[in-house]
Design a protein around this motif. Structure first.
Motif, PDB file in Angstrom:
ATOM      1  N   VAL A 292       0.857  -1.190   0.000  1.00 44.95           N
ATOM      2  CA  VAL A 292       0.000   0.000   0.000  1.00 44.95           C
ATOM      3  C   VAL A 292       0.887   1.232   0.000  1.00 44.95           C
ATOM      4  CG1 VAL A 292      -1.750   1.317   1.247  1.00 44.95           C
ATOM      5  CG2 VAL A 292      -1.828  -1.197   1.250  1.00 44.95           C
ATOM      6  N   PHE A 293       0.638   2.123  -0.947  1.00 39.70           N
ATOM      7  CA  PHE A 293       1.373   3.391  -1.027  1.00 39.70           C
ATOM      8  C   PHE A 293       0.388   4.504  -0.686  1.00 39.70           C
ATOM      9  CE2 PHE A 293       3.274   7.079  -3.143  1.00 39.70           C
ATOM     10  CZ  PHE A 293       4.610   6.953  -2.795  1.00 39.70           C
ATOM     11  N   PHE A 294       0.537   5.092   0.512  1.00 44.55           N
ATOM     12  CA  PHE A 294      -0.328   6.174   0.953  1.00 44.55           C
ATOM     13  C   PHE A 294       0.394   7.493   0.759  1.00 44.55           C
ATOM     14  CE2 PHE A 294      -1.713   9.074   4.422  1.00 44.55           C
ATOM     15  CZ  PHE A 294      -2.990   9.330   3.931  1.00 44.55           C
ATOM     16  N   LYS A 295      -0.144   8.346  -0.108  1.00 46.07           N
ATOM     17  CA  LYS A 295       0.490   9.627  -0.418  1.00 46.07           C
ATOM     18  C   LYS A 295      -0.224  10.741   0.327  1.00 46.07           C
ATOM     19  CE  LYS A 295       3.358  12.347  -2.067  1.00 46.07           C
ATOM     20  NZ  LYS A 295       3.430  12.845  -0.689  1.00 46.07           N
ATOM     21  N   SER A 296       0.516  11.419   1.182  1.00 43.15           N
ATOM     22  CA  SER A 296      -0.022  12.496   2.008  1.00 43.15           C
ATOM     23  C   SER A 296       0.548  13.826   1.537  1.00 43.15           C
ATOM     24  CB  SER A 296       0.356  12.249   3.475  1.00 43.15           C
ATOM     25  OG  SER A 296      -0.131  13.263   4.304  1.00 43.15           O
ATOM     26  N   CYS A 297      -0.343  14.764   1.236  1.00 42.70           N
ATOM     27  CA  CYS A 297       0.091  16.084   0.755  1.00 42.70           C
ATOM     28  C   CYS A 297      -0.294  17.222   1.702  1.00 42.70           C
ATOM     29  CB  CYS A 297      -0.500  16.373  -0.625  1.00 42.70           C
ATOM     30  SG  CYS A 297       0.089  15.265  -1.921  1.00 42.70           S
ATOM     31  N   GLY A 298      -1.202  16.940   2.629  1.00 44.08           N
ATOM     32  CA  GLY A 298      -1.640  17.988   3.548  1.00 44.08           C
ATOM     33  C   GLY A 298      -2.948  18.611   3.110  1.00 44.08           C
ATOM     34  N   TRP A 299      -3.713  19.066   4.101  1.00 43.78           N
ATOM     35  CA  TRP A 299      -5.065  19.604   3.863  1.00 43.78           C
ATOM     36  C   TRP A 299      -5.492  20.358   5.100  1.00 43.78           C
ATOM     37  CZ3 TRP A 299     -10.166  16.959   5.046  1.00 43.78           C
ATOM     38  CH2 TRP A 299     -11.227  17.494   4.303  1.00 43.78           C
ATOM     39  N   ALA A 300      -6.141  21.484   4.908  1.00 44.79           N
ATOM     40  CA  ALA A 300      -6.569  22.273   6.063  1.00 44.79           C
ATOM     41  C   ALA A 300      -7.598  21.536   6.913  1.00 44.79           C
ATOM     42  CB  ALA A 300      -7.135  23.612   5.601  1.00 44.79           C
ATOM     43  N   GLY A 301      -8.260  20.535   6.344  1.00 44.46           N
ATOM     44  CA  GLY A 301      -9.188  19.743   7.131  1.00 44.46           C
ATOM     45  C   GLY A 301      -8.515  19.052   8.301  1.00 44.46           C
ATOM     46  N   TRP A 302      -7.267  18.632   8.120  1.00 48.71           N
ATOM     47  CA  TRP A 302      -6.541  17.993   9.222  1.00 48.71           C
ATOM     48  C   TRP A 302      -6.309  18.993  10.354  1.00 48.71           C
ATOM     49  CZ3 TRP A 302      -8.113  14.254   6.866  1.00 48.71           C
ATOM     50  CH2 TRP A 302      -7.652  13.770   5.641  1.00 48.71           C
ATOM     51  N   ASP A 303      -6.031  20.242   9.997  1.00 45.03           N
ATOM     52  CA  ASP A 303      -5.848  21.278  11.017  1.00 45.03           C
ATOM     53  C   ASP A 303      -7.169  21.597  11.711  1.00 45.03           C
ATOM     54  OD1 ASP A 303      -2.983  21.882  10.292  1.00 45.03           O
ATOM     55  OD2 ASP A 303      -3.948  22.387   8.397  1.00 45.03           O
ATOM     56  N   LEU A 304      -8.259  21.548  10.942  1.00 44.41           N
ATOM     57  CA  LEU A 304      -9.582  21.748  11.537  1.00 44.41           C
ATOM     58  C   LEU A 304      -9.880  20.631  12.534  1.00 44.41           C
ATOM     59  CD1 LEU A 304     -12.303  23.224  11.683  1.00 44.41           C
ATOM     60  CD2 LEU A 304     -13.044  21.866   9.699  1.00 44.41           C
ATOM     61  N   ALA A 305      -9.509  19.390  12.199  1.00 49.70           N
ATOM     62  CA  ALA A 305      -9.716  18.288  13.134  1.00 49.70           C
ATOM     63  C   ALA A 305      -8.958  18.526  14.435  1.00 49.70           C
ATOM     64  CB  ALA A 305      -9.270  16.968  12.495  1.00 49.70           C
ATOM     65  N   ALA A 306      -7.734  19.041  14.315  1.00 53.72           N
ATOM     66  CA  ALA A 306      -6.955  19.355  15.514  1.00 53.72           C
ATOM     67  C   ALA A 306      -7.640  20.449  16.330  1.00 53.72           C
ATOM     68  CB  ALA A 306      -5.547  19.782  15.125  1.00 53.72           C
ATOM     69  N   ALA A 307      -8.134  21.476  15.653  1.00 52.92           N
ATOM     70  CA  ALA A 307      -8.828  22.570  16.357  1.00 52.92           C
ATOM     71  C   ALA A 307     -10.100  22.061  17.026  1.00 52.92           C
ATOM     72  CB  ALA A 307      -9.154  23.686  15.374  1.00 52.92           C
ATOM     73  N   ARG A 308     -10.810  21.156  16.378  1.00 53.70           N
ATOM     74  CA  ARG A 308     -12.016  20.577  16.984  1.00 53.70           C
ATOM     75  C   ARG A 308     -11.680  19.793  18.238  1.00 53.70           C
ATOM     76  NH1 ARG A 308     -16.031  18.619  12.231  1.00 53.70           N
ATOM     77  NH2 ARG A 308     -15.814  16.603  13.263  1.00 53.70           N
ATOM     78  N   LEU A 309     -10.575  19.056  18.196  1.00 48.76           N
ATOM     79  CA  LEU A 309     -10.178  18.283  19.349  1.00 48.76           C
ATOM     80  C   LEU A 309      -9.816  19.197  20.526  1.00 48.76           C
ATOM     81  CD1 LEU A 309      -9.558  15.538  20.614  1.00 48.76           C
ATOM     82  CD2 LEU A 309      -7.277  15.645  19.571  1.00 48.76           C
ATOM     83  N   VAL A 310      -9.081  20.264  20.236  1.00 52.56           N
ATOM     84  CA  VAL A 310      -8.735  21.225  21.279  1.00 52.56           C
ATOM     85  C   VAL A 310      -9.983  21.908  21.823  1.00 52.56           C
ATOM     86  CG1 VAL A 310      -7.524  23.396  21.752  1.00 52.56           C
ATOM     87  CG2 VAL A 310      -6.417  21.633  20.359  1.00 52.56           C
ATOM     88  N   SER A 311     -10.901  22.264  20.934  1.00 49.84           N
ATOM     89  CA  SER A 311     -12.121  22.968  21.352  1.00 49.84           C
ATOM     90  C   SER A 311     -13.015  22.078  22.198  1.00 49.84           C
ATOM     91  CB  SER A 311     -12.898  23.450  20.119  1.00 49.84           C
ATOM     92  OG  SER A 311     -12.135  24.383  19.375  1.00 49.84           O
ATOM     93  N   SER A 312     -13.114  20.800  21.836  1.00 50.29           N
ATOM     94  CA  SER A 312     -13.956  19.900  22.614  1.00 50.29           C
ATOM     95  C   SER A 312     -13.394  19.672  24.014  1.00 50.29           C
ATOM     96  CB  SER A 312     -14.108  18.557  21.898  1.00 50.29           C
ATOM     97  OG  SER A 312     -12.860  17.892  21.783  1.00 50.29           O
ATOM     98  N   ALA A 313     -12.060  19.640  24.108  1.00 51.78           N
ATOM     99  CA  ALA A 313     -11.434  19.483  25.428  1.00 51.78           C
ATOM    100  C   ALA A 313     -11.651  20.730  26.280  1.00 51.78           C
ATOM    101  CB  ALA A 313      -9.950  19.196  25.271  1.00 51.78           C
ATOM    102  N   ALA A 314     -11.588  21.884  25.637  1.00 53.92           N
ATOM    103  CA  ALA A 314     -11.789  23.140  26.372  1.00 53.92           C
ATOM    104  C   ALA A 314     -13.228  23.276  26.860  1.00 53.92           C
ATOM    105  CB  ALA A 314     -11.417  24.312  25.479  1.00 53.92           C
TER     106      ALA A 314
END
Length: 304
Positions: free
Chosen positions: A282-304
């Motif tokens: 399996v070759f998984f190619k990752s280029c980056g996406w602002a959605g991943w940063d949104l997921a991080a922000a959601r995780l921080v916001s839910s903890a807060a």
């Protein structure tokens, strides 16, 4: 009523984003129809670097990521990625948090690779070969140890001192680790491979195993590449290719320079919506996406 903006240091940002929890947050985001992520803006800088502007929103949280990337900053004693992520309340527009951009980038990228491995890796026991011993090499080591339980790591870098430092970090976490000087030869022994180089030139020409899972992370523009074109073509002929998002159609340098039709490959969201039977590497190619940063922000916001 005005709410103060919570400003997270790099250490506080890392603490708020455990890899396993972040991988789950990313999977949840990919199932959320309210998420909207427009194409990112990439502006060339006079010194040869790039400025990235990456907005995203869902029904509750909106973010803008503003970072710079300068590939040769290590020679200046500076990080390659610098900047911040601003988090807003999507309903009121109030600014709620300021996250450390490089820390979010490192952790969410590794969490995406972790999620892909959880869904697609034929084997998850390792060893894991890490090619590129910088920030992303370190974050992927931590993520695969935490989220997959990998205990053995092989590390390759053009800089022996960088490889030795990452090996020492792994050992400080109670993991087995060793430096390898020939990455291509090491692939024969490692069912898990992560490439996190600066992607200014081909770093890998060897043939991966039939049961290999590869996360190719370093190249995120059409001009960048880590994997030789003939290896990419062979991998997809023997197994399957998956990209992180449809943005990879015009950003996945490794695959584009191998003349592969990236638009024909499934995305990570496709895999989550309809799991695939895995046959071959399996070759998984990752280029980056602002959605991943949104997921991080959601995780921080839910903890807060």
């Amino acid at each position: 009523m005005t709410h103060p903006t919570a400003q997270f240091t790099a250490e506080q940002t890392a603490t708020a984003l455990p890899y396993a929890a972040l991988a789950k947050a990313i999977e949840a985001l990919l199932r959320d129809p309210s998420v909207s992520v427009p194409p990112r803006t990439v502006m060339p800088l006079p010194g040869g670097g790039s400025l990235f502007v990456m907005p995203a929103t869902d029904a509750r949280v909106a973010i803008t990521k503003l970072i710079s990337f300068v590939a040769d900053n290590a020679s200046r004693g500076l990080p390659s990625i610098q900047g911040d992520i601003v988090v807003f309340d999507a309903v009121t527009g109030q600014r709620r948090a300021l996250l450390d951009g490089p820390t979010v980038t490192a952790r969410r990228t590794a969490a995406v690779s972790l999620l892909a491995a959880q869904k697609l890796a034929p084997r998850t026991d390792g060893p894991l070969l890490i090619v590129g011993a910088g920030v992303q090499g370190r974050s992927h080591l931590e993520a695969f140890a935490e989220g997959l339980g990998v205990r053995e790591f092989w590390v390759h870098s053009r800089s022996a001192s960088s490889a030795n430092a990452l090996v020492a970090h792994a050992q400080s976490l109670g993991l087995q680790a060793r430096r390898v000087d020939a990455a291509d030869a090491a692939q024969a022994h490692c069912p898990l491979v992560v490439s996190t180089t600066s992607a200014q030139q081909v770093a890998l020409r060897g043939t991966p195993r039939d049961d290999a899972f590869i996360a190719a992370v370093g190249a995120f523009t059409p001009r960048m590449m880590e994997w030789a074109p003939e290896v990419c073509r062979d991998l997809l002929a023997r197994g399957m290719g998956v990209v992180d998002t449809r943005d990879a159609d015009h950003e996945a340098g490794d695959l584009l320079q191998a003349d592969i039709d990236v638009s024909a490959l499934p995305t990570l969201a496709d895999v989550i919506a309809a799991p695939r039977e895995v046959r071959g590497p399996v070759f998984f190619k990752s280029c980056g996406w602002a959605g991943w940063d949104l997921a991080a922000a959601r995780l921080v916001s839910s903890a807060a």
